[in-house]
Motif scaffolding. Structure first.
Motif, PDB file in Angstrom:
ATOM      1  N   PHE A  47      -7.359 -15.111   2.006  1.00 29.82           N
ATOM      2  CA  PHE A  47      -7.846 -14.057   2.880  1.00 29.82           C
ATOM      3  C   PHE A  47      -7.760 -12.709   2.193  1.00 29.82           C
ATOM      4  CE2 PHE A  47      -8.402 -11.438   6.505  1.00 29.82           C
ATOM      5  CZ  PHE A  47      -7.366 -10.517   6.546  1.00 29.82           C
ATOM      6  N   VAL A  48      -8.777 -11.880   2.408  1.00 34.40           N
ATOM      7  CA  VAL A  48      -8.787 -10.522   1.877  1.00 34.40           C
ATOM      8  C   VAL A  48      -8.769  -9.506   3.018  1.00 34.40           C
ATOM      9  CG1 VAL A  48     -10.056  -8.817   0.526  1.00 34.40           C
ATOM     10  CG2 VAL A  48      -9.997 -11.216  -0.220  1.00 34.40           C
ATOM     11  N   SER A  49      -9.749  -9.610   3.922  1.00 35.29           N
ATOM     12  CA  SER A  49      -9.843  -8.636   5.005  1.00 35.29           C
ATOM     13  C   SER A  49     -10.722  -9.186   6.117  1.00 35.29           C
ATOM     14  CB  SER A  49     -10.428  -7.320   4.486  1.00 35.29           C
ATOM     15  OG  SER A  49     -10.463  -6.344   5.514  1.00 35.29           O
ATOM     16  N   THR A  50     -10.521  -8.672   7.320  1.00 32.40           N
ATOM     17  CA  THR A  50     -11.345  -9.057   8.452  1.00 32.40           C
ATOM     18  C   THR A  50     -11.538  -7.876   9.386  1.00 32.40           C
ATOM     19  OG1 THR A  50     -11.569 -10.599  10.315  1.00 32.40           O
ATOM     20  CG2 THR A  50      -9.346  -9.889   9.753  1.00 32.40           C
ATOM     21  N   TYR A  59      -7.774  -6.120   9.637  1.00 27.10           N
ATOM     22  CA  TYR A  59      -6.587  -6.617   8.941  1.00 27.10           C
ATOM     23  C   TYR A  59      -6.879  -6.709   7.446  1.00 27.10           C
ATOM     24  CZ  TYR A  59      -5.266  -8.263  13.633  1.00 27.10           C
ATOM     25  OH  TYR A  59      -4.970  -8.348  14.969  1.00 27.10           O
ATOM     26  N   TYR A  60      -5.834  -6.526   6.660  1.00 23.22           N
ATOM     27  CA  TYR A  60      -5.930  -6.677   5.211  1.00 23.22           C
ATOM     28  C   TYR A  60      -4.796  -7.561   4.714  1.00 23.22           C
ATOM     29  CZ  TYR A  60      -9.028  -2.587   5.346  1.00 23.22           C
ATOM     30  OH  TYR A  60     -10.056  -1.711   5.605  1.00 23.22           O
ATOM     31  N   ALA A  61      -5.078  -8.267   3.641  1.00 25.68           N
ATOM     32  CA  ALA A  61      -3.995  -8.947   2.930  1.00 25.68           C
ATOM     33  C   ALA A  61      -3.110  -7.884   2.291  1.00 25.68           C
ATOM     34  CB  ALA A  61      -4.577  -9.861   1.867  1.00 25.68           C
ATOM     35  N   ARG A  67      -6.027  -0.330  -1.050  1.00 24.33           N
ATOM     36  CA  ARG A  67      -7.031  -0.279  -2.129  1.00 24.33           C
ATOM     37  C   ARG A  67      -8.423  -0.692  -1.639  1.00 24.33           C
ATOM     38  NH1 ARG A  67      -6.680  -3.651  -6.300  1.00 24.33           N
ATOM     39  NH2 ARG A  67      -5.579  -5.308  -5.149  1.00 24.33           N
ATOM     40  N   PHE A  68      -8.469  -1.622  -0.701  1.00 21.53           N
ATOM     41  CA  PHE A  68      -9.740  -2.142  -0.196  1.00 21.53           C
ATOM     42  C   PHE A  68      -9.985  -1.620   1.221  1.00 21.53           C
ATOM     43  CE2 PHE A  68     -10.006  -6.373  -2.788  1.00 21.53           C
ATOM     44  CZ  PHE A  68      -9.780  -5.672  -3.963  1.00 21.53           C
ATOM     45  N   THR A  69     -11.279  -1.432   1.538  1.00 16.21           N
ATOM     46  CA  THR A  69     -11.662  -0.997   2.875  1.00 16.21           C
ATOM     47  C   THR A  69     -12.844  -1.820   3.356  1.00 16.21           C
ATOM     48  OG1 THR A  69     -10.949   1.273   2.404  1.00 16.21           O
ATOM     49  CG2 THR A  69     -12.388   0.938   4.305  1.00 16.21           C
ATOM     50  N   VAL A  79     -21.992  -5.894   6.365  1.00 12.89           N
ATOM     51  CA  VAL A  79     -20.548  -5.719   6.255  1.00 12.89           C
ATOM     52  C   VAL A  79     -20.253  -5.383   4.801  1.00 12.89           C
ATOM     53  CG1 VAL A  79     -18.279  -6.791   6.479  1.00 12.89           C
ATOM     54  CG2 VAL A  79     -20.074  -7.311   8.122  1.00 12.89           C
ATOM     55  N   TYR A  80     -19.343  -4.456   4.602  1.00 15.83           N
ATOM     56  CA  TYR A  80     -19.026  -4.007   3.250  1.00 15.83           C
ATOM     57  C   TYR A  80     -17.547  -4.196   2.944  1.00 15.83           C
ATOM     58  CZ  TYR A  80     -23.485  -1.637   3.916  1.00 15.83           C
ATOM     59  OH  TYR A  80     -24.799  -1.349   4.183  1.00 15.83           O
ATOM     60  N   LEU A  81     -17.267  -4.307   1.662  1.00 14.88           N
ATOM     61  CA  LEU A  81     -15.881  -4.299   1.188  1.00 14.88           C
ATOM     62  C   LEU A  81     -15.818  -3.326   0.019  1.00 14.88           C
ATOM     63  CD1 LEU A  81     -13.059  -5.587   1.622  1.00 14.88           C
ATOM     64  CD2 LEU A  81     -13.621  -7.112  -0.293  1.00 14.88           C
ATOM     65  N   GLN A  82     -15.269  -2.162   0.271  1.00 14.76           N
ATOM     66  CA  GLN A  82     -15.068  -1.176  -0.786  1.00 14.76           C
ATOM     67  C   GLN A  82     -13.768  -1.493  -1.498  1.00 14.76           C
ATOM     68  OE1 GLN A  82     -17.042   1.478  -1.839  1.00 14.76           O
ATOM     69  NE2 GLN A  82     -15.518   1.666  -3.482  1.00 14.76           N
ATOM     70  N   MET A  83     -13.849  -1.714  -2.791  1.00 14.88           N
ATOM     71  CA  MET A  83     -12.674  -2.106  -3.564  1.00 14.88           C
ATOM     72  C   MET A  83     -12.382  -1.031  -4.606  1.00 14.88           C
ATOM     73  SD  MET A  83     -13.480  -6.177  -4.038  1.00 14.88           S
ATOM     74  CE  MET A  83     -14.809  -5.896  -5.205  1.00 14.88           C
ATOM     75  N   ASN A  84     -11.261  -0.377  -4.459  1.00 21.12           N
ATOM     76  CA  ASN A  84     -10.852   0.683  -5.387  1.00 21.12           C
ATOM     77  C   ASN A  84      -9.639   0.251  -6.194  1.00 21.12           C
ATOM     78  OD1 ASN A  84     -12.871   2.354  -4.294  1.00 21.12           O
ATOM     79  ND2 ASN A  84     -11.449   3.177  -2.755  1.00 21.12           N
ATOM     80  N   ASN A  85      -9.429   0.923  -7.305  1.00 24.23           N
ATOM     81  CA  ASN A  85      -8.271   0.635  -8.164  1.00 24.23           C
ATOM     82  C   ASN A  85      -8.142  -0.866  -8.432  1.00 24.23           C
ATOM     83  OD1 ASN A  85      -5.964   1.066  -9.663  1.00 24.23           O
ATOM     84  ND2 ASN A  85      -4.611   1.102  -7.872  1.00 24.23           N
TER      85      ASN A  85
END
Length: 124
Positions: A47-50, A59-61, A67-69, A79-85
């Motif tokens: 799981f990463v996010s929901t 929710y986030y792992a 770091r992720f949004t 649906v988007y997953l912004q992944m930083n750092n």
């Protein structure tokens, strides 16, 4: 049946960012909770996010928190997953999933529809 198509993966250096997109074939806002999961080579899917159908509950792992949004664009069924750092340990195939309920959940087996996945590789 909802069809999901992910995009936005690629090869990036550690510390950089990527934004994954998930396009749904029908309206998901107010109908489906959406999730992001990932699977690295030789490892189980995790799981990463929901995000809930309303977009309010998220929710986030622990491994990606801060770091992720995750976000959703109701007007465009996205649906988007912004992944930083990004870190090398984020390397995996990332999957978008839809659950036939508005309630967000981190449990993959509770999702009904899955995309084909998009590869994210974090390496210098």
């Amino acid at each position: 049946q909802v069809q999901l198509v992910e995009s936005g993966g690629g090869l990036v250096q550690p510390g950089n960012s990527l934004r994954l997109s998930c396009a749904a074939s029908e309206r998901t806002a107010g109908r489906y909770a959406m999730g992001w999961f990932r699977q690295a080579p030789g490892k189980e899917r995790e799981f990463v996010s929901t995000i809930s159908g309303s977009g309010i509950v998220i929710y986030y792992a622990d491994s990606v928190k801060g770091r992720f949004t995750i976000s959703r664009d109701s007007a465009n069924n996205m649906v988007y997953l912004q992944m930083n750092n990004l870190k090398p340990e984020d390397t995996a195939v990332y999957y978008c999933a839809a659950r036939g309920s508005v309630l967000a959940t981190p449990h993959g087996h509770e999702y009904d529809y899955w995309g084909q996945g998009t590869q994210v590789t974090v390496s210098s």
